[in-house]
Design an enzyme around this catalytic site. Structure first.
Site, PDB file in Angstrom:
ATOM      1  N   ARG A 122       0.823  -1.237   0.000  1.00  0.00           N
ATOM      2  CA  ARG A 122       0.000   0.000   0.000  1.00  0.00           C
ATOM      3  C   ARG A 122       0.843   1.266   0.000  1.00  0.00           C
ATOM      4  O   ARG A 122       0.426   2.318   0.462  1.00  0.00           O
ATOM      5  CB  ARG A 122      -0.966   0.001   1.185  1.00  0.00           C
ATOM      6  CG  ARG A 122      -1.900  -1.180   1.162  1.00  0.00           C
ATOM      7  CD  ARG A 122      -2.970  -1.063   2.224  1.00  0.00           C
ATOM      8  NE  ARG A 122      -3.733  -2.294   2.273  1.00  0.00           N
ATOM      9  CZ  ARG A 122      -3.377  -3.366   2.963  1.00  0.00           C
ATOM     10  NH1 ARG A 122      -2.282  -3.346   3.706  1.00  0.00           N
ATOM     11  NH2 ARG A 122      -4.105  -4.450   2.922  1.00  0.00           N
ATOM     12  N   LYS A 144       1.146  11.363 -10.763  1.00  0.00           N
ATOM     13  CA  LYS A 144       0.254  10.501 -11.546  1.00  0.00           C
ATOM     14  C   LYS A 144       1.055   9.279 -11.959  1.00  0.00           C
ATOM     15  O   LYS A 144       2.036   9.408 -12.698  1.00  0.00           O
ATOM     16  CB  LYS A 144      -0.254  11.230 -12.795  1.00  0.00           C
ATOM     17  CG  LYS A 144      -1.466  12.097 -12.553  1.00  0.00           C
ATOM     18  CD  LYS A 144      -2.071  12.515 -13.889  1.00  0.00           C
ATOM     19  CE  LYS A 144      -3.265  13.417 -13.718  1.00  0.00           C
ATOM     20  NZ  LYS A 144      -3.810  13.853 -15.012  1.00  0.00           N
ATOM     21  N   GLU A 186       5.459  20.521 -24.956  1.00  0.00           N
ATOM     22  CA  GLU A 186       4.870  20.676 -23.611  1.00  0.00           C
ATOM     23  C   GLU A 186       5.378  21.966 -22.955  1.00  0.00           C
ATOM     24  O   GLU A 186       4.650  22.623 -22.214  1.00  0.00           O
ATOM     25  CB  GLU A 186       5.224  19.481 -22.713  1.00  0.00           C
ATOM     26  CG  GLU A 186       4.797  18.114 -23.238  1.00  0.00           C
ATOM     27  CD  GLU A 186       3.315  17.800 -23.057  1.00  0.00           C
ATOM     28  OE1 GLU A 186       2.578  18.630 -22.491  1.00  0.00           O
ATOM     29  OE2 GLU A 186       2.897  16.700 -23.505  1.00  0.00           O
ATOM     30  N   LYS A 228       4.485  23.386 -13.334  1.00  0.00           N
ATOM     31  CA  LYS A 228       3.817  22.112 -13.039  1.00  0.00           C
ATOM     32  C   LYS A 228       3.673  21.951 -11.524  1.00  0.00           C
ATOM     33  O   LYS A 228       2.625  21.533 -11.030  1.00  0.00           O
ATOM     34  CB  LYS A 228       4.601  20.955 -13.650  1.00  0.00           C
ATOM     35  CG  LYS A 228       4.020  19.572 -13.341  1.00  0.00           C
ATOM     36  CD  LYS A 228       3.206  18.962 -14.449  1.00  0.00           C
ATOM     37  CE  LYS A 228       2.386  17.776 -13.985  1.00  0.00           C
ATOM     38  NZ  LYS A 228       2.572  16.573 -14.752  1.00  0.00           N
ATOM     39  N   GLU A 238      -6.809  17.069  -9.837  1.00  0.00           N
ATOM     40  CA  GLU A 238      -7.568  17.559 -10.985  1.00  0.00           C
ATOM     41  C   GLU A 238      -9.040  17.728 -10.633  1.00  0.00           C
ATOM     42  O   GLU A 238      -9.926  17.305 -11.350  1.00  0.00           O
ATOM     43  CB  GLU A 238      -7.408  16.563 -12.155  1.00  0.00           C
ATOM     44  CG  GLU A 238      -7.509  17.240 -13.505  1.00  0.00           C
ATOM     45  CD  GLU A 238      -6.980  16.372 -14.654  1.00  0.00           C
ATOM     46  OE1 GLU A 238      -6.030  15.607 -14.442  1.00  0.00           O
ATOM     47  OE2 GLU A 238      -7.535  16.486 -15.741  1.00  0.00           O
ATOM     48  N   ARG A 243      -5.644  21.960 -12.867  1.00  0.00           N
ATOM     49  CA  ARG A 243      -4.806  20.954 -13.531  1.00  0.00           C
ATOM     50  C   ARG A 243      -5.315  20.693 -14.945  1.00  0.00           C
ATOM     51  O   ARG A 243      -4.565  20.268 -15.815  1.00  0.00           O
ATOM     52  CB  ARG A 243      -4.742  19.664 -12.676  1.00  0.00           C
ATOM     53  CG  ARG A 243      -3.518  18.824 -12.993  1.00  0.00           C
ATOM     54  CD  ARG A 243      -3.181  17.771 -11.947  1.00  0.00           C
ATOM     55  NE  ARG A 243      -2.081  16.933 -12.451  1.00  0.00           N
ATOM     56  CZ  ARG A 243      -1.362  16.094 -11.725  1.00  0.00           C
ATOM     57  NH1 ARG A 243      -1.590  15.948 -10.450  1.00  0.00           N
ATOM     58  NH2 ARG A 243      -0.398  15.376 -12.280  1.00  0.00           N
ATOM     59  N   ASN A 247      -4.181  20.314 -20.024  1.00  0.00           N
ATOM     60  CA  ASN A 247      -4.705  19.618 -21.209  1.00  0.00           C
ATOM     61  C   ASN A 247      -4.772  20.516 -22.435  1.00  0.00           C
ATOM     62  O   ASN A 247      -5.299  20.111 -23.476  1.00  0.00           O
ATOM     63  CB  ASN A 247      -6.105  19.061 -20.923  1.00  0.00           C
ATOM     64  CG  ASN A 247      -6.050  17.918 -19.937  1.00  0.00           C
ATOM     65  OD1 ASN A 247      -5.057  17.202 -19.882  1.00  0.00           O
ATOM     66  ND2 ASN A 247      -7.088  17.767 -19.143  1.00  0.00           N
ATOM     67  N   HIS A 250      -4.418  19.138 -25.863  1.00  0.00           N
ATOM     68  CA  HIS A 250      -4.461  17.680 -25.753  1.00  0.00           C
ATOM     69  C   HIS A 250      -5.761  17.059 -26.260  1.00  0.00           C
ATOM     70  O   HIS A 250      -5.771  15.897 -26.629  1.00  0.00           O
ATOM     71  CB  HIS A 250      -4.207  17.245 -24.309  1.00  0.00           C
ATOM     72  CG  HIS A 250      -2.747  17.277 -23.949  1.00  0.00           C
ATOM     73  ND1 HIS A 250      -1.995  18.429 -24.023  1.00  0.00           N
ATOM     74  CD2 HIS A 250      -1.887  16.305 -23.542  1.00  0.00           C
ATOM     75  CE1 HIS A 250      -0.746  18.152 -23.667  1.00  0.00           C
ATOM     76  NE2 HIS A 250      -0.655  16.881 -23.371  1.00  0.00           N
ATOM     77  N   HIS A 254      -4.759  14.440 -28.796  1.00  0.00           N
ATOM     78  CA  HIS A 254      -4.970  12.994 -28.620  1.00  0.00           C
ATOM     79  C   HIS A 254      -5.676  12.401 -29.826  1.00  0.00           C
ATOM     80  O   HIS A 254      -5.377  11.279 -30.249  1.00  0.00           O
ATOM     81  CB  HIS A 254      -5.795  12.724 -27.357  1.00  0.00           C
ATOM     82  CG  HIS A 254      -4.996  12.837 -26.096  1.00  0.00           C
ATOM     83  ND1 HIS A 254      -5.541  13.265 -24.916  1.00  0.00           N
ATOM     84  CD2 HIS A 254      -3.689  12.589 -25.841  1.00  0.00           C
ATOM     85  CE1 HIS A 254      -4.599  13.278 -23.975  1.00  0.00           C
ATOM     86  NE2 HIS A 254      -3.464  12.880 -24.522  1.00  0.00           N
ATOM     87  N   HIS A 267       3.660  12.060 -29.390  1.00  0.00           N
ATOM     88  CA  HIS A 267       2.776  12.836 -28.517  1.00  0.00           C
ATOM     89  C   HIS A 267       2.996  14.351 -28.660  1.00  0.00           C
ATOM     90  O   HIS A 267       2.048  15.112 -28.853  1.00  0.00           O
ATOM     91  CB  HIS A 267       2.970  12.392 -27.066  1.00  0.00           C
ATOM     92  CG  HIS A 267       2.107  13.129 -26.096  1.00  0.00           C
ATOM     93  ND1 HIS A 267       0.746  12.933 -26.029  1.00  0.00           N
ATOM     94  CD2 HIS A 267       2.395  14.087 -25.176  1.00  0.00           C
ATOM     95  CE1 HIS A 267       0.244  13.731 -25.105  1.00  0.00           C
ATOM     96  NE2 HIS A 267       1.227  14.436 -24.565  1.00  0.00           N
TER      97      HIS A 267
END
Ligand SMILES: NC(=O)c1ccc[n+]([C@@H]2O[C@H](COP(=O)([O-])OP(=O)(O)OC[C@H]3O[C@@H](n4cnc5c(N)ncnc54)[C@H](O)[C@@H]3O)[C@@H](O)[C@H]2O)c1
Ligand SMILES: [Zn+2]
Length: 362
Positions: A122, A144, A186, A228, A238, A243, A247, A250, A254, A267
């Site tokens: 955990r 993340k 980015e 960031k 988010e 946050r 995107n 994106h 995407h 990407h």
């Protein structure tokens, strides 16, 4: 060495950035991982061959035991199968030792090793030593972690913050030009949503950045990491819409990546195109001026990123766009610009406008 704090109360941590930052590791471990004397290092064969002895010597000098685990050099390493194999390995290694995990590599290794750290017993401590520009400015910060399923990328994961991030910009010197350019997309994004002076710096100093000048690399990694870190500190999970600004570019990006079968555009290239589409929508909604739009297009082009969508069908992009997980209910949601360094989140952008903005790029 310069450092940036990610402010998350008891889970706060530092990002240490600069040329030769790895040399500070020993002191940093004593400070932030006191009592943990064995490192389980996740990396790949290429990085191990290139930087393995540096890494081993650094840990040895700090009196830390080390076990190195090599994983495939591919997005395929972000799988439950690889994670399971690492977990079994760590269960054995940690029997009579206090173990922390080290992610030494790009975003693939960072996401995988972070996920394993999050779920083993955990949660055990981990640190990030990102070696790609993308990992230094993006994936190593914010906690993340994830692996992929056959059904989609990053479908199994956890928010789990590292104890420390060490971004040694010297590692970036062995990256391919395409990798560096892709990460630049980015960094341009950070400038566009949050930091006008970073954008202006890139306009003026792109040659030094692409030419791998140490000062320029340290500057952009620092500025991007700071943004960031601020965004993550304010909206870790988010939930507050902040946050979401990350995107920018994106949503359509995407769709372009997917329509190209994830091979035509990488990407960064896809989000460069996505940022141009979102900027075009911002322009048509009169949120930005034609002059601002022209500066964005010029910088993206100068960075060696695509400014036109080639070899894809409009229908395929639009179809992929409807599959985007970032839709809330039936509404679409776009991060748009109000200027360089200022964004807004807009729902229900008319489909006709999206279509026109994509077509404009073809
Ligand atoms: N967790 C997050 O917040 C987050 C954010 C963005 C992206 N990601 C994830 O990051 C991954 C992409 O990361 P990436 O772009 O770093 O790709 P990557 O990890 O696949 O690395 C790209 C390539 O560069 C090589 N490499 C790494 N360091 C190098 C060095 N110093 N010199 C030469 N080659 C080097 C790697 O071996 C690999 O072949 C994706 O899986 C994506 O989902 C995660
Ligand atoms: Zn991205």
């Amino acid at each position: 060495m310069k450092s940036i704090k990610v402010n998350l109360g008891r889970r706060s941590y530092y990002i240490v950035i600069g040329s030769g930052a790895i040399r500070c590791l020993s002191g940093l471990l004593r400070r932030y991982l006191l009592g943990y004397d064995n490192a389980y290092v996740v990396t790949n064969a290429y990085l191990y061959k290139k930087y393995g002895s540096l890494l081993i010597n650094t840990f040895k000098a700090a009196g830390i035991g080390i076990k190195v685990r090599l994983v495939p050099d591919d997005e395929k390493a972000k799988s439950l199968a690889v994670a399971g194999s690492l977990l079994g390995d760590i269960a054995v290694f940690s029997k009579s030792r206090r173990v922390f995990i080290v992610a030494f590599g790009g975003g693939v290794i960072g996401d995988l090793a972070g996920f394993v750290a999050a779920v083993f017993r955990r949660g055990i401590p981990y640190i990030q030593i990102p070696t790609t520009l993308l990992a230094q400015v993006d994936s190593s910060i914010g906690g993340k972690t994830a692996v992929d399923l056959r059904q989609g990328k990053n479908l199994v994961g956890a928010f789990y913050q590292p104890r420390l991030v060490v971004s040694d910009t010297d590692f970036l010197k062995s990256l391919s030009l395409r990798e560096r350019r892709s990460a630049l997309a980015e960094i341009i994004k950070y400038g566009l949503i949050k930091d006008r002076s970073l954008f202006v710096y890139l306009e003026r100093s792109l040659r030094a950045v692409l030419g791998l000048k140490s000062k320029a690399l340290a500057f952009i990694v620092r500025r991007a990491s700071k943004i960031k870190a601020q965004i993550v500190s304010a909206d870790e999970r988010e939930e507050k819409g902040l946050r979401t600004s990350l995107n920018f570019g994106h949503t359509i990006g995407h769709a372009i990546e997917a329509a190209g079968g994830f091979t035509r555009y990488n990407h960064g290239e896809a989000i460069a195109l996505g940022m141009l589409v979102s900027s075009e929508i911002s322009l048509r909604l009169k949120l930005i001026t034609p002059l601002v739009f022209a500066r964005i297009e010029r910088l993206i082009g100068k960075a060696g990123l695509p400014v036109k969508i080639k070899g894809l069908k409009l229908n395929d992009i639009i179809r992929a766009h409807y599959h985007d997980k970032k839709f809330v209910g039936a509404k679409n949601r776009f991060v748009l610009l109000e200027g360089i360094g200022r964004f807004r989140v807009q729902e229900n952008v008319p489909e006709e406008l999206i279509l026109r903005a994509v077509r404009q790029r073809m």
